[in-house]
Design an enzyme around this catalytic site. Structure first.
Site, short mmCIF file in Angstrom:
data_model
loop_
_atom_site.label_atom_id
_atom_site.label_comp_id
_atom_site.label_asym_id
_atom_site.label_seq_id
_atom_site.Cartn_x
_atom_site.Cartn_y
_atom_site.Cartn_z
CE LYS A 1 -2.63 -0.06 3.45
NZ LYS A 1 -3.44 0.53 4.49
NE ARG B 1 -6.60 -0.09 9.40
CZ ARG B 1 -5.52 0.40 9.97
NH1 ARG B 1 -5.58 0.85 11.19
NH2 ARG B 1 -4.39 0.45 9.32
NE ARG C 1 9.77 -5.79 6.95
CZ ARG C 1 8.69 -5.03 6.80
NH1 ARG C 1 8.62 -4.19 5.81
NH2 ARG C 1 7.69 -5.10 7.66
NE ARG D 1 9.63 -4.16 12.00
CZ ARG D 1 8.84 -3.33 11.34
NH1 ARG D 1 9.28 -2.14 11.01
NH2 ARG D 1 7.62 -3.67 10.99
NE ARG E 1 1.19 -6.09 11.44
CZ ARG E 1 2.20 -5.76 10.64
NH1 ARG E 1 3.28 -6.50 10.57
NH2 ARG E 1 2.13 -4.68 9.90
#
Length: 227
Positions: free
Chosen positions: A19, A93, A127, A160, A171
């Site tokens: 996004k 949202r 990542r 992370r 999530r």
């Protein structure tokens, strides 16, 4: 010459769907104002505004910020953009937020980045970062020379918390539960435009072509090959 009506657009997509990249390209090519709920929240919390303090109290308790607070925050900001084309990111949202937005303005189009959750999981969990410098590696696209080690300092890389597989799954589930009804709400209104794919660079030309039917390209770049 009749002026084009101003564009009122929303971009939606799960975390890790690209996004941010797509929004940046839309801003560059079409000169729209980009309003991100996350950026706005951080700004208000940093400045310790009334809404910022209130929002932080919910975040600190690990709770979602109530609809009326998010709506107040975003609608106040939108009022200052009535002369511009704009793109909302991270809002609405929930269906309640979408309904409140409808009372204030007519949304023209909702761009939905439909990226498979498996692709996102691979993307985010690949990542790793070097904490001291902020250098980011991706095991798929730009891996370190030695696995788990920073190329320059030789220090260990870390993942992370947000990028750990179990957190990413949570999530994505939360996004799915919260946002599916919003997508359905806009689909029923005939405003939802979904762009499916696994790579931002392959999805982007389709989004670009779609937006070109609504706005002129204001960038100086060669418009035949938008990047």
């Amino acid at each position: 010459m009749v002026a084009r009506p101003l564009l009122r657009a929303v971009i939606m997509g799960p975390p890790g769907s690209g996004k941010g990249t797509v929004s940046a390209r839309i801003i560059k090519h079409f000169g729209v104002k980009h309003l991100s709920s996350g950026d706005l929240l951080r700004d208000n919390m940093q400045k310790k505004t009334e809404v910022g303090i209130l929002a932080k109290s919910y975040i600190d308790q690990g709770q979602l910020i109530p609809d009326h607070i998010m709506t107040q925050l975003m609608l106040n900001e939108i009022k200052g953009l009535d002369q511009y084309n704009w793109l909302l990111d991270g809002f609405p949202r929930t269906v309640a937020q979408a309904e409140a937005l409808d009372k204030e303005c007519n949304i023209d189009t909702v761009i939905d980045l439909d990226v498979p959750f498996e692709t996102i999981k691979c993307r985010l969990t690949a990542r790793w970062i070097h904490p001291a410098s902020g250098r980011v590696y991706n095991l798929e696209f730009s891996p370190p020379k030695v696995q788990g080690i920073d190329d320059i300092t030789g220090e260990p890389l870390v993942q992370r918390d947000d990028d750990k597989p179990e957190t990413v799954s949570k999530r994505l589930q939360a996004y799915d539960a919260q946002t599916k009804p919003v997508l359905e709400y806009y689909r029923k209104k005939g405003l939802l435009k979904s762009f499916s794919g696994t790579e931002t660079n392959k999805i982007w030309p389709h989004i670009y072509a779609f937006l070109q039917t609504k706005l002129p390209d204001v960038s100086q770049k060669d418009a035949t090959n938008p990047r």
